[in-house]
Write an enzyme that holds these catalytic residues in place. Structure first.
Site, PDB file in Angstrom:
ATOM      1  N   ASP A   6      25.652  37.352   9.178  1.00  0.00           N
ATOM      2  CA  ASP A   6      25.647  38.874   9.048  1.00  0.00           C
ATOM      3  C   ASP A   6      26.973  39.686   9.090  1.00  0.00           C
ATOM      4  O   ASP A   6      27.255  40.883   9.609  1.00  0.00           O
ATOM      5  CB  ASP A   6      24.580  39.426  10.290  1.00  0.00           C
ATOM      6  CG  ASP A   6      23.279  38.900  10.118  1.00  0.00           C
ATOM      7  OD1 ASP A   6      22.963  38.381   9.329  1.00  0.00           O
ATOM      8  OD2 ASP A   6      22.876  38.423  11.522  1.00  0.00           O
TER       9      ASP A   6
ATOM     10  N   LYS B 203      28.389  39.573   4.128  1.00  0.00           N
ATOM     11  CA  LYS B 203      29.143  38.783   3.091  1.00  0.00           C
ATOM     12  C   LYS B 203      28.723  39.185   1.567  1.00  0.00           C
ATOM     13  O   LYS B 203      29.330  39.164   0.815  1.00  0.00           O
ATOM     14  CB  LYS B 203      28.631  37.355   3.208  1.00  0.00           C
ATOM     15  CG  LYS B 203      29.125  36.572   4.166  1.00  0.00           C
ATOM     16  CD  LYS B 203      28.528  35.185   4.252  1.00  0.00           C
ATOM     17  CE  LYS B 203      28.091  34.462   5.687  1.00  0.00           C
ATOM     18  NZ  LYS B 203      26.842  34.838   6.405  1.00  0.00           N
TER      19      LYS B 203
ATOM     20  N   ASN C 164      16.501  31.488   5.299  1.00  0.00           N
ATOM     21  CA  ASN C 164      17.017  32.108   6.649  1.00  0.00           C
ATOM     22  C   ASN C 164      17.960  33.210   6.263  1.00  0.00           C
ATOM     23  O   ASN C 164      18.287  34.307   7.241  1.00  0.00           O
ATOM     24  CB  ASN C 164      17.104  31.313   7.820  1.00  0.00           C
ATOM     25  CG  ASN C 164      18.184  29.967   7.501  1.00  0.00           C
ATOM     26  OD1 ASN C 164      18.443  29.831   6.198  1.00  0.00           O
ATOM     27  ND2 ASN C 164      18.840  29.694   8.370  1.00  0.00           N
ATOM     28  N   ALA C 165      18.661  32.857   5.198  1.00  0.00           N
ATOM     29  CA  ALA C 165      19.785  34.061   5.018  1.00  0.00           C
ATOM     30  C   ALA C 165      19.267  35.013   4.336  1.00  0.00           C
ATOM     31  O   ALA C 165      18.050  35.100   3.575  1.00  0.00           O
ATOM     32  CB  ALA C 165      20.675  33.104   4.049  1.00  0.00           C
ATOM     33  N   GLY C 166      20.067  36.008   4.183  1.00  0.00           N
ATOM     34  CA  GLY C 166      19.638  37.457   3.657  1.00  0.00           C
ATOM     35  C   GLY C 166      20.992  37.997   3.177  1.00  0.00           C
ATOM     36  O   GLY C 166      21.721  38.355   3.804  1.00  0.00           O
ATOM     37  N   HIS C 167      21.013  38.171   1.625  1.00  0.00           N
ATOM     38  CA  HIS C 167      22.278  38.755   1.328  1.00  0.00           C
ATOM     39  C   HIS C 167      21.740  40.075   0.213  1.00  0.00           C
ATOM     40  O   HIS C 167      20.966  39.915  -0.259  1.00  0.00           O
ATOM     41  CB  HIS C 167      23.140  37.946   0.221  1.00  0.00           C
ATOM     42  CG  HIS C 167      23.762  36.785   0.889  1.00  0.00           C
ATOM     43  ND1 HIS C 167      24.398  35.930   0.423  1.00  0.00           N
ATOM     44  CD2 HIS C 167      23.886  36.542   2.429  1.00  0.00           C
ATOM     45  CE1 HIS C 167      24.740  35.145   1.564  1.00  0.00           C
ATOM     46  NE2 HIS C 167      24.575  35.484   2.437  1.00  0.00           N
ATOM     47  N   THR C 168      22.390  41.032   0.630  1.00  0.00           N
ATOM     48  CA  THR C 168      22.141  42.204   0.139  1.00  0.00           C
ATOM     49  C   THR C 168      22.993  42.599  -1.089  1.00  0.00           C
ATOM     50  O   THR C 168      24.421  42.883  -0.639  1.00  0.00           O
ATOM     51  CB  THR C 168      21.765  43.478   0.756  1.00  0.00           C
ATOM     52  OG1 THR C 168      20.823  43.214   1.932  1.00  0.00           O
ATOM     53  CG2 THR C 168      21.142  44.738   0.269  1.00  0.00           C
TER      54      THR C 168
ATOM     55  N   GLN D 217      24.616  32.066   7.002  1.00  0.00           N
ATOM     56  CA  GLN D 217      24.993  32.216   8.484  1.00  0.00           C
ATOM     57  C   GLN D 217      26.484  32.130   8.966  1.00  0.00           C
ATOM     58  O   GLN D 217      27.212  32.904   8.301  1.00  0.00           O
ATOM     59  CB  GLN D 217      24.360  30.920   9.368  1.00  0.00           C
ATOM     60  CG  GLN D 217      22.768  31.096   9.117  1.00  0.00           C
ATOM     61  CD  GLN D 217      22.213  30.462   7.663  1.00  0.00           C
ATOM     62  OE1 GLN D 217      22.600  29.222   7.415  1.00  0.00           O
ATOM     63  NE2 GLN D 217      21.216  31.041   7.233  1.00  0.00           N
TER      64      GLN D 217
ATOM     65  N   THR E 138      14.697  39.310   9.110  1.00  0.00           N
ATOM     66  CA  THR E 138      13.534  39.593  10.256  1.00  0.00           C
ATOM     67  C   THR E 138      13.654  40.758  10.565  1.00  0.00           C
ATOM     68  O   THR E 138      12.651  41.188  11.474  1.00  0.00           O
ATOM     69  CB  THR E 138      13.982  38.351  11.337  1.00  0.00           C
ATOM     70  OG1 THR E 138      15.114  38.802  11.878  1.00  0.00           O
ATOM     71  CG2 THR E 138      13.779  37.025  10.703  1.00  0.00           C
TER      72      THR E 138
ATOM     73  N   ARG F  94      15.180  42.059  12.839  1.00  0.00           N
ATOM     74  CA  ARG F  94      15.375  42.027  14.319  1.00  0.00           C
ATOM     75  C   ARG F  94      16.711  43.060  14.466  1.00  0.00           C
ATOM     76  O   ARG F  94      17.661  43.077  13.586  1.00  0.00           O
ATOM     77  CB  ARG F  94      15.769  40.875  14.867  1.00  0.00           C
ATOM     78  CG  ARG F  94      14.281  39.931  14.897  1.00  0.00           C
ATOM     79  CD  ARG F  94      14.490  38.658  15.523  1.00  0.00           C
ATOM     80  NE  ARG F  94      15.350  37.848  14.616  1.00  0.00           N
ATOM     81  CZ  ARG F  94      15.898  36.705  15.079  1.00  0.00           C
ATOM     82  NH1 ARG F  94      15.405  35.951  16.290  1.00  0.00           N
ATOM     83  NH2 ARG F  94      16.222  35.770  13.992  1.00  0.00           N
ATOM     84  N   LYS F  95      16.784  43.620  15.719  1.00  0.00           N
ATOM     85  CA  LYS F  95      18.067  44.543  16.182  1.00  0.00           C
ATOM     86  C   LYS F  95      18.981  43.619  16.407  1.00  0.00           C
ATOM     87  O   LYS F  95      18.609  42.527  17.156  1.00  0.00           O
ATOM     88  CB  LYS F  95      17.837  45.268  17.192  1.00  0.00           C
ATOM     89  CG  LYS F  95      18.831  46.405  17.320  1.00  0.00           C
ATOM     90  CD  LYS F  95      18.138  47.381  18.481  1.00  0.00           C
ATOM     91  CE  LYS F  95      19.235  48.125  18.855  1.00  0.00           C
ATOM     92  NZ  LYS F  95      19.182  48.757  20.049  1.00  0.00           N
ATOM     93  N   ARG F  96      20.373  43.503  16.088  1.00  0.00           N
ATOM     94  CA  ARG F  96      21.353  42.790  16.215  1.00  0.00           C
ATOM     95  C   ARG F  96      22.088  43.228  17.628  1.00  0.00           C
ATOM     96  O   ARG F  96      22.164  44.360  18.065  1.00  0.00           O
ATOM     97  CB  ARG F  96      22.345  42.638  15.238  1.00  0.00           C
ATOM     98  CG  ARG F  96      21.988  42.195  13.990  1.00  0.00           C
ATOM     99  CD  ARG F  96      22.742  42.222  12.789  1.00  0.00           C
ATOM    100  NE  ARG F  96      22.244  41.961  11.566  1.00  0.00           N
ATOM    101  CZ  ARG F  96      22.550  42.279  10.354  1.00  0.00           C
ATOM    102  NH1 ARG F  96      23.575  43.371  10.269  1.00  0.00           N
ATOM    103  NH2 ARG F  96      21.889  41.983   9.386  1.00  0.00           N
TER     104      ARG F  96
ATOM    105  N   THR G  42      35.584  49.384   4.039  1.00  0.00           N
ATOM    106  CA  THR G  42      35.525  50.527   4.585  1.00  0.00           C
ATOM    107  C   THR G  42      34.227  51.464   4.407  1.00  0.00           C
ATOM    108  O   THR G  42      34.376  52.665   4.555  1.00  0.00           O
ATOM    109  CB  THR G  42      36.788  51.327   4.279  1.00  0.00           C
ATOM    110  OG1 THR G  42      37.039  51.506   3.041  1.00  0.00           O
ATOM    111  CG2 THR G  42      38.276  50.783   4.781  1.00  0.00           C
TER     112      THR G  42
HETATM  113  P1  IMP Z   1      16.980  29.157  12.171  1.00  0.00           P
HETATM  114  O1  IMP Z   1      18.214  29.004  11.238  1.00  0.00           O
HETATM  115  O2  IMP Z   1      15.808  30.180  11.410  1.00  0.00           O
HETATM  116  O3  IMP Z   1      16.750  27.834  12.648  1.00  0.00           O
HETATM  117  O4  IMP Z   1      17.646  30.162  13.412  1.00  0.00           O
HETATM  118  C1  IMP Z   1      18.673  29.556  14.376  1.00  0.00           C
HETATM  119  C2  IMP Z   1      19.510  30.784  14.657  1.00  0.00           C
HETATM  120  O5  IMP Z   1      20.265  31.062  13.693  1.00  0.00           O
HETATM  121  C3  IMP Z   1      19.002  32.146  15.232  1.00  0.00           C
HETATM  122  O6  IMP Z   1      20.034  32.644  16.289  1.00  0.00           O
HETATM  123  C4  IMP Z   1      18.886  32.787  14.113  1.00  0.00           C
HETATM  124  O7  IMP Z   1      18.959  34.389  14.442  1.00  0.00           O
HETATM  125  C5  IMP Z   1      20.384  32.528  13.567  1.00  0.00           C
HETATM  126  N1  IMP Z   1      20.195  32.903  11.885  1.00  0.00           N
HETATM  127  C6  IMP Z   1      19.630  32.059  10.924  1.00  0.00           C
HETATM  128  N2  IMP Z   1      20.010  32.540   9.808  1.00  0.00           N
HETATM  129  C7  IMP Z   1      20.696  33.500  10.160  1.00  0.00           C
HETATM  130  C8  IMP Z   1      21.571  34.711   9.171  1.00  0.00           C
HETATM  131  O8  IMP Z   1      21.253  34.593   7.899  1.00  0.00           O
HETATM  132  N3  IMP Z   1      22.375  35.535   9.986  1.00  0.00           N
HETATM  133  C9  IMP Z   1      22.380  35.620  11.190  1.00  0.00           C
HETATM  134  N4  IMP Z   1      21.686  34.581  12.071  1.00  0.00           N
HETATM  135  C10 IMP Z   1      20.978  33.852  11.274  1.00  0.00           C
END
Ligand code: IMP
Length: 430
Positions: A13, A16, A38-42, A224, A301, A303-305, A414
């Site tokens: 996060d 990127k 699990n990744a998320g790029h906007t 990640q 997800t 979720r709050k970072r 910036t």
């Molecule tokens: P998993 O990759 O879903 O197994 O999650 C394992 C850990 O990696 C957890 O702490 C997730 O929050 C974190 N994680 C997985 N993908 C990302 C991402 O794209 N950005 C930030 N954290 C991530």
């Protein structure tokens, strides 16, 4: 001409999307090599927002080839959904601009279920995964029972592979008091979508070799961050793949000599989602302020970072482990309002000063950061495009980071817009 790997140098996060967008515009080929959805790029291009999870960022641009390498774990339904979504925004996705490795392992519905079951049962020991089935899918890959893209090619083959993988999973499911997984239904569902996936599949290593011979510019797009690396991160609070730059070679099938420059995306402070050690975490008003100014909510997800000060020790470690030579510093403007800003330059462990993150979890939780304090600049840096226009204290902050982590800052972000960037060096020409 150089090929560039982009990776996150913290816990993911780092922002990127914007940098990948700038570089994918210059690249001919963009390759994803690890992780999954699990990744998320906007990406925001000409006012349209694209949220990518599995597809490489090159996909939204014309005349680029996007590659999903063997190191990625693919949920075929999530992939097809993402393709559908992106097509509905007018983007052309076809076997000429999207290539998927035949050797990539699949994430199947029982992987996501297993991720859920484990996280729910873990109580305080939960990892805080994205619950997408990433970990269980990589486990099956290492256990040599994965179903790979190429296995979709024949029903007989698929039947065989499903018997093997479900024998393993059903034994665990029975042990956990869950229903056994229905093979017939899953096989039918996979056969139905197989042609839609197989049409993109090829031996990716061979394609990359062709691209190299044609002197195409390749951008390897990591997901990640290095501190989530399975070997080098804050284990066990990590993801299940290697996120370091070297994974680009393994996860796509090109030699390490194909990688010429490693760009580490680095946030001007630190964030983390999920559980695990975070030495510079701020559980106070300043932490709240960073979260709200930096809009620190997960793209996947929601979720709050968790937020904290910049941890120079961790980023310096990432620079060394991953061979980062350039840093793209992001979200500098989020710090604009602060009276003073801290950089962690060492840790205190049981009264002793140490200059690295200890390997064991127990000590990682025990260490206390030692800070260097820098005066804030208390001025807006939002949208500044030239380094000389930054307030003096902001320049000082950037140069402290550069000196401490021992990598050149190649750009400073910036603001959220694509042009809100100070460009110092181009990683493709550096
Ligand atoms: P998993 O990759 O879903 O197994 O999650 C394992 C850990 O990696 C957890 O702490 C997730 O929050 C974190 N994680 C997985 N993908 C990302 C991402 O794209 N950005 C930030 N954290 C991530």
């Amino acid at each position: 001409m150089k090929n560039v790997v982009i990776i996150g140098s913290q816990w993911g996060d780092e922002g990127k999307g914007k940098i990948v967008d700038w570089l994918s515009n210059q690249a001919d080929v963009v390759v994803r090599f690890q992780g999954g959805h699990n990744a998320g790029h906007t990406l925001v291009i000409d006012g349209t927002t694209y949220k990518l999870r599995l597809l490489p960022s090159g996909i939204v641009r014309k005349n680029k080839i996007s590659v999903i390498g063997n190191g990625v774990v693919i949920d075929p339904w999530a992939l097809l959904e993402e393709i559908k979504e992106i097509k509905s925004k007018g983007v052309d996705v076809n076997p000429n601009n999207l290539i998927i490795s035949e050797a990539a392992s699949l994430i199947l519905p029982f992987h996501a279920e297993m991720d859920e079951i484990r996280e729910d049962a873990a109580g305080n020991a939960k990892i805080g995964t994205t619950r997408r089935g990433i970990g269980p899918a990589y486990e099956d890959k290492a256990g040599r029972r994965s179903i790979r893209i190429i296995d979709l090619i024949s029903e007989k083959n698929l039947e065989n592979k499903l018997n093997i993988i479900l024998k393993h999973h059903n034994a665990i499911r029975i042990g956990l008091g869950k229903k056994i997984y229905n093979k017939t239904r899953l096989k039918k569902d996979l056969i139905k979508i197989a042609p839609n996936i197989l049409k993109y599949s090829q031996p990716v290593w061979k394609k990359i070799d062709e691209f190299k011979l044609k002197k195409k510019k390749i951008l390897f797009e990591g997901a990640q961050g290095i501190l989530l690396d399975l070997d080098h991160g804050t284990y066990p609070f990590v993801t299940s793949s290697n996120t370091v730059a070297a994974a680009a070679s393994i996860g796509s099938g090109c030699g390490i000599e194909s990688i010429n420059s490693v760009l580490g995306i680095t946030k001007a402070y630190t964030t983390r989602v999920g559980e695990g050690p975070f030495p510079t975490e701020l559980k106070n008003k300043t932490g709240e302020e960073l979260a709200s100014r930096g809009k620190e909510f997960g793209t996947v997800t929601s979720r709050k970072r968790r937020c904290g000060w910049f941890d120079g020790v961790l980023v310096r470690q990432s620079v060394k482990i991953s061979g980062i030579n350039l840093i793209a510093l992001t979200k500098l403007d989020v710090l604009d309002n602060l009276d003073e800003i801290k950089i962690c330059i060492a840790y205190n462990l049981n009264g002793k000063k140490i200059d690295y993150l200890p390997t064991g979890l127990e000590n990682q939780l025990k260490i206390k950061p030692i800070y260097k304090t820098i005066k804030g600049w208390k001025k807006s840096t939002n949208g500044i495009k030239k380094f000389e226009n930054l307030p003096d204290n902001a320049k000082k902050y950037v140069s402290e980071i550069e000196k401490f982590v021992k990598a050149k800052v190649s750009s400073i972000s910036t603001g959220p817009e694509r042009n809100d960037t100070i460009r110092i060096k181009n990683p493709f020409n550096f």
